[in-house]
Design a protein around this motif. Structure first.
Motif, PDB file in Angstrom:
ATOM      1  N   LEU B 285      56.560  12.217  16.015  1.00 33.92           N
ATOM      2  CA  LEU B 285      57.988  12.097  15.717  1.00 33.92           C
ATOM      3  C   LEU B 285      58.627  13.478  15.777  1.00 33.92           C
ATOM      4  N   ASN B 286      59.804  13.545  16.388  1.00 27.70           N
ATOM      5  CA  ASN B 286      60.575  14.782  16.392  1.00 27.70           C
ATOM      6  C   ASN B 286      61.561  14.697  15.224  1.00 27.70           C
ATOM      7  N   PRO B 287      61.303  15.465  14.157  1.00 25.12           N
ATOM      8  CA  PRO B 287      62.133  15.294  12.952  1.00 25.12           C
ATOM      9  C   PRO B 287      63.585  15.692  13.178  1.00 25.12           C
ATOM     10  N   PHE B 288      63.826  16.476  14.240  1.00 20.02           N
ATOM     11  CA  PHE B 288      65.205  16.913  14.495  1.00 20.02           C
ATOM     12  C   PHE B 288      66.001  15.855  15.263  1.00 20.02           C
ATOM     13  N   ALA B 289      65.302  14.824  15.707  1.00 20.91           N
ATOM     14  CA  ALA B 289      65.988  13.718  16.380  1.00 20.91           C
ATOM     15  C   ALA B 289      66.159  12.589  15.365  1.00 20.91           C
ATOM     16  N   PRO B 290      67.379  12.109  15.186  1.00 15.18           N
ATOM     17  CA  PRO B 290      67.605  11.068  14.161  1.00 15.18           C
ATOM     18  C   PRO B 290      66.706   9.864  14.339  1.00 15.18           C
TER      19      PRO B 290
END
Lengths: 752, 752
Positions: B285-290
């Motif tokens: 998961l990319n935490p900076f992507a909602p």
């Protein structure tokens, strides 16, 4: 307070001018020689057990055509016209409608078939035959039903007077007034001068022509001793019931006075329910009116009835009986019996027209009728006498008129003149509804909105085939070509692949997807073929492709690039899970005979009832304008070229019916598998009524799912019906009836 | 022939650029402190037995959000966004979605509730727990499903090669290539630097932060001895089946390689059916992507996969396993492992973009990613490391992001940002469909056309409530005011009497019918109230009357003269035989507080999430323009006036929501008899969904058929829903759900 005073004081002028009017018109079916028809009531007219408009009267041959309750005499006349048109369209070729009240040729009594109705009715008719003989009952006429509006009556009611009491008061007055002055209507409208010798029985003799045999004692009248008082409703009820109870009359309805109270099953109910309207039974058929009565006369009767209410009541209505008899038996060229009284009546009518602010047409009508008081030759009876003074000439005149009336209708078998302002498909639909006996109301003429009732089952229909049977969403699907394509593709049908682009740039990027494929480039919403480019051999040159894109983008912000399908386009009309008709449309064309020029061939082809302006006719006349001449030129012809025998020359590139194209029925020619495909397509979009356009290379081969044996062009809601009902070539498919069948499965269709 | 050569020679550039893409995204529900949620899967999300979009993974708290198969990564991302919006809108207030792959706080293992699914699934999960422990299964990620189009594959097939063989050849190559080069994706996208101590078991130690714990052997991986060959499909099947048959794996799906073949229930079917698509399970998961992945990264993965196919296959894919492990366990700020190889890959990708004529955005994206090879701090993992270098800061950052993502969605509870171009009512409808688990396809975004599927039951919906449940004819009835009036009058409802005129002359002749009555004169088709005159006290002066007629005739060729009804207008929303909501619309207004000016009161009232442009919000901001100022002036106020406490001041004369009016829910306030009347009205015109406008003098009194207790203004098809769902005042009625319930009575609604 007098009615007139109440109207003026309460400001009820406009309400008093309104009325409900219904007309019943009897008439004999005859053969082409004028003999009463010996055939049964045509099956085409559905069942007499429920038919609201087409019934039989005494004899099986005696049609009774009935209008619904209308808001004006004009509306009633219009509906009567429509019922006549339908009746004449459906009569056998060998039959006509006799336009006179009295038949010219009477068959021997024992060959006259009484109307084949339910048992009870038949018993009643047999009784009447026994009592009056068959001939008198063969005489036909017009019954005019008249009522005032409830809104008017409510406002008219005096302090403390109930609506029922008011109804009875007003209608009793009108009845007495009518009896008193009906002689004037007999003078103006009577038109039954004599009858065949056989008509008379029991030593009756009519030694000279008369104005109205039918309205006289020689008509279908009660015996002289049958007398009912109109002095009051109670007296009327008491007299009439006594006649019935003592067996002098078999039923209330055997009382044949020229006015009858309506709105209850028995007269005993009127004191509590109130008289609802009056039925005036006085009127002879006017042979010069295609439907037995002219619009002017129908309006005049309305004005006359208004006048009878408007004036103060005359003391003794009984005087009217002898005045009527005397007028009826006067010579057709005798002037009005009591000129002074007649002119006084017209004076009152004129004054009323003035005070009610009635339109000029009414005043002119009253003036015309008034002038006839001293000009008997201008009355209907007078005019008739001038044309035929014996049985022989009457037969000839009657046959001639009957043929004229029928042929005029048969020149427009595809429509109803009465509703000529509506779309042809709705006219055809209305004709079917009338023919089969559905109760009909036109809710909005301009909007083609119709209400049908059969029993308690109501349906609304717009534009001939937009109904409750289809769902809201399916026409919305068809309206959106992109959505239609997605749904049909997902359902596995052969939909030409397509992509959409909104710019030259996007198109450029999509070139790779379509290069070398046969494609059509078109604006998303096609308008008369503008902006469409076809690359039948595949698009190879990117520049050509982009030019076509630019052309299409001029017409719409979205452009579709679609696989091109080779083949011919057919229209499949699907209704309720069945392909009812298949049609091929070909461009305007003529076929040479080796002698005629193109102009002559076109003129000959245009000389077809079906061809006209394309709106009031199913097909369009072929024009010879610039486009047609250009098309000819491309084939090295001019309008003066003589075309070789058998050679077909196209006058247009497009196949639209609206530019003179031919509609060719192919229903039996296409392989049935395509009909199944069309049904499945309609089903996939949930459509009950749907026009499916398919491209098919060879209709004789069955659908082959492995090859491109068909392609879907589009699916159409509210598809055209007339081109299938009246194709230029091939078999007719009466789709309007199919719509009715879909809406009313409970109707006894198999009995027609 | 190499794939690249075939594409170029056959002109398949555009087809190769197309693909089918679907995304699955796991993620933990947490409480506001970051603890894994202990609650059950929210009932709002319907049943996991069939939900296509919102499922649970291993744990009851672990949501799995799934997109359908989309035609581009952008479309997939968009749908993923919508599913997230719905999920966040429906989560309890006390819950958030944890944005990292690895939880920051791990509860004791025995408190972790496994997903409460059907029995078989539960047994499988228990087996896994036994074997791998619960913690590793709590790790979440993105699965990226990728397929080539059938059209592309068909054209790619070589002479004599079957489509199945081609599929297997191409996808086997892609799988091997992915295994070989996946290290590069781990480098660019890896984002799981560490885990809580409790995570590690059996003496495992992770002594330093890494790029992707999840992609390393510390992630949820098979034991090292589990090895399956990708050399050929046969070898793959043989190895995998042996592992299952010998019990080393409980099922094929226990094989956790980063690429999985999809499209058959068992791998044994692939040789005959062909691999349909590949599932790539590699991504953190990319935490900076909602939504756990950015649109750019989703596109980059697509380009990367294309590149793997485009290039010649590298001999030994097995080299990739150690490269991946090494990269996953590298420090987040380490540069790419094999810069030369990486740059060579990007060179090939650029060349491919050139030859395929991919858009500039793709080329820029490739350049950006390439630049990150030497700038590890720009990679996702690198950026993450800069923000949080320990569990504590990771918890803080994660919670902060989770709250931001949720609050952003909650600021627009009435719509879906993902479908912001569509009408709000359709957005609400889509949200419901996603929430309850109906399969969804947007057929035409501009036209608000949607397809729903539940089981085998398909429905099409346009504009939120135009469906198959309504008939074709009923909206056509409502569209025609004259027809509507006739039908409702005939059905006995209180319809204001009216007459239509088309000229001054006709109007003059009708004056008598309307004189002294309270009337409204209006053009037949009303447009924003133009040409309407109201005579509340009755029209007495003919001149005034005629002036009003002339005014109306300027707007339409047909003018209606209608009885005026005193009272207040209410909107009744009828659906499927029930009045679901009743609404009162009042003009834009503010209520004073004795302190604030009108301007301040307006500003305060406008400071409401529901108020905006009135298109992307349910209510409109109140403006203070010329009309509002004029309205104030008429009440002797200006925008600077201080309004007394409790006093309501209207800023508009009209009550339209579109000019800042308030919608006030009155569903429980009106006497139930009016709701019955509204239902009966809808029924009379055959409408399932209908907005009935009634004038009612007093809603507290029951309908009284003897007096004018109500009057029908009109019936509307496709009635507005948002004003009932988000009224300014009063209770919300979720009508979009009611539409779904009408369409799908078989859905287990009572279980939600």
């Amino acid at each position: 307070m007098s009615l007139k005073k109440a109207i003026l004081e309460k400001g009820l002028e406009a309400l008093f001018s309104q009325a409900t009017i219904g007309i019943e018109k009897e008439g004999q079916r005859i053969d082409l020689q004028g003999n009463i028809s010996q055939t049964r009531h045509p099956k085409a007219f559905g069942s007499r057990t429920f038919h609201p408009y087409i019934q039989t009267d005494f004899a099986e041959s005696q049609l009774e055509l009935i209008t619904p309750v209308c808001e004006s005499s004009a509306e009633a006349l219009r509906f009567l016209g429509a019922v006549h048109e339908v009746t004449l369209q459906q009569l056998p070729e060998s039959e006509l409608l006799w336009p006179f009240s009295v038949p010219a040729l009477l068959p021997s009594e024992d060959t006259i078939l009484e109307a084949q109705m339910a048992d009870e009715d038949r018993h009643y008719r047999e009784y009447l035959t026994e009592k009056y003989g068959k001939y008198k009952q063969m005489v036909s006429g017009i019954h005019y039903n008249f009522g005032l509006t409830t809104e008017f009556l409510k406002k008219l009611a005096e302090e403390g007077e109930s609506l029922v009491d008011l109804r009875n008061r007003v209608y009793m007055k009108l009845a007495r007034q009518f009896l008193r002055y009906q002689w004037l209507l007999v003078y103006l409208l009577g038109a039954s001068p004599f009858a065949p010798d056989a008509y008379f029985r029991n030593g009756e003799v009519l030694s000279k022509p008369v104005r109205s045999l039918r309205a006289s004692r020689f008509g279908y009248a009660n015996a002289p001793e049958i007398s009912v008082s109109f002095d009051s409703l109670d007296a009327y009820i008491s007299d009439l019931r006594q006649l019935v109870d003592t067996g002098q009359l078999i039923a209330e309805k055997e009382f044949y006075e020229s006015v009858r109270f309506r709105g209850a099953k028995t007269v005993r109910d009127f004191p509590t329910k109130g008289i609802q309207y009056l039925e005036f039974r006085l009127f002879d058929l006017n042979p010069f009116a295609p439907y037995g009565i002219t619009a002017e006369d129908a309006r005049f009767i309305h004005l006359f009835l208004m006048g009878l209410l408007w004036m103060e009541e005359t003391p003794d209505y009984r005087v009217g009986f002898s005045l009527k008899e005397e007028t009826a038996l006067a010579h057709p060229l005798d002037s009005a019996l009591d000129l002074a009284e007649a002119e006084q009546i017209f004076k009152i009518l004129s004054e009323m027209a003035e005070l009610l602010d009635l339109p000029d047409s009414d005043r002119e009508l009253l003036a015309t009728k008034c002038s006839q008081l001293r000009q008997p030759e201008k009355t209907v009876g007078g005019q008739l006498w001038q044309t035929c003074q014996d049985q022989e000439s009457l037969l000839a005149v009657g046959l001639n008129l009957a043929k004229t009336y029928k042929s005029k209708v048969m020149k427009r078998p595809f429509g109803l003149q009465a509703y000529a302002q509506m779309e042809l498909s709705t006219q055809a639909f209305l004709a079917d509804a009338i023919q089969y006996g559905f109760q009909l109301e036109i809710l909005d003429e301009r909007d083609q909105f119709v209400k049908l009732t059969f029993g308690k089952h109501i349906e609304y229909v717009k534009n001939g085939n937009m109904t409750s049977q289809d769902s809201y969403i399916s026409p919305l699907i068809m309206e959106n070509k992109v959505v239609t394509k997605k749904i049909l593709t997902q359902a596995g049908f052969a939909v030409p692949a397509s992509i959409q682009v909104t710019s030259r740039f996007e198109a450029e990027r999509s070139f790779g997807l379509v290069a070398n494929r046969p494609i059509v480039i078109k604006p998303k919403s096609t308008n008369y073929g503008l902006g469409i480019s076809i690359f039948e051999q595949g698009v190879n040159d990117k520049a050509d492709y982009l030019e076509a894109i630019e052309l299409a983008l001029k017409e719409d912000s979205e452009v579709m690039i679609e696989d091109f399908l080779a083949g011919t386009e057919y229209r499949f009309f699907v209704l309720d899970g069945e392909t009812k008709a298949v049609l091929l449309r070909v461009p305007a064309n003529v076929t040479g005979d080796g002698v005629s020029t193109v102009s002559q061939l076109v003129a000959a082809k245009n000389d077809n009832l079906l061809r006209g302006d394309g709106k009031s006719t199913p097909l369009k006349q072929i024009e010879l304008g610039a486009l047609e001449r250009l098309q000819l030129k491309a084939q090295s012809y001019t309008v003066d070229s003589v075309i070789p025998s058998g050679k077909m020359v196209y006058l247009r590139a497009n196949s639209n019916i609206s530019t003179g194209g031919d509609s060719i029925d192919m229903t039996d020619a296409v392989h049935p598998s395509y009909k199944d495909i069309a049904v499945a397509i309609a089903s996939a979009i949930g459509a009950k009524v749907c026009g499916v356009d398919l491209i098919i290379p060879d209709i004789s081969l069955p659908v082959d799912s492995n090859s491109q044996s068909y392609g879907i062009i589009e699916a159409n809601f509210n598809p055209m019906m007339m081109m299938h009902i009246f194709p230029a070539v091939g078999q007719s498919h009466r789709l309007t009836t199919d719509v009715l069948k879909m809406l009313y499965p409970e109707y006894p269709w198999d009995k027609n």
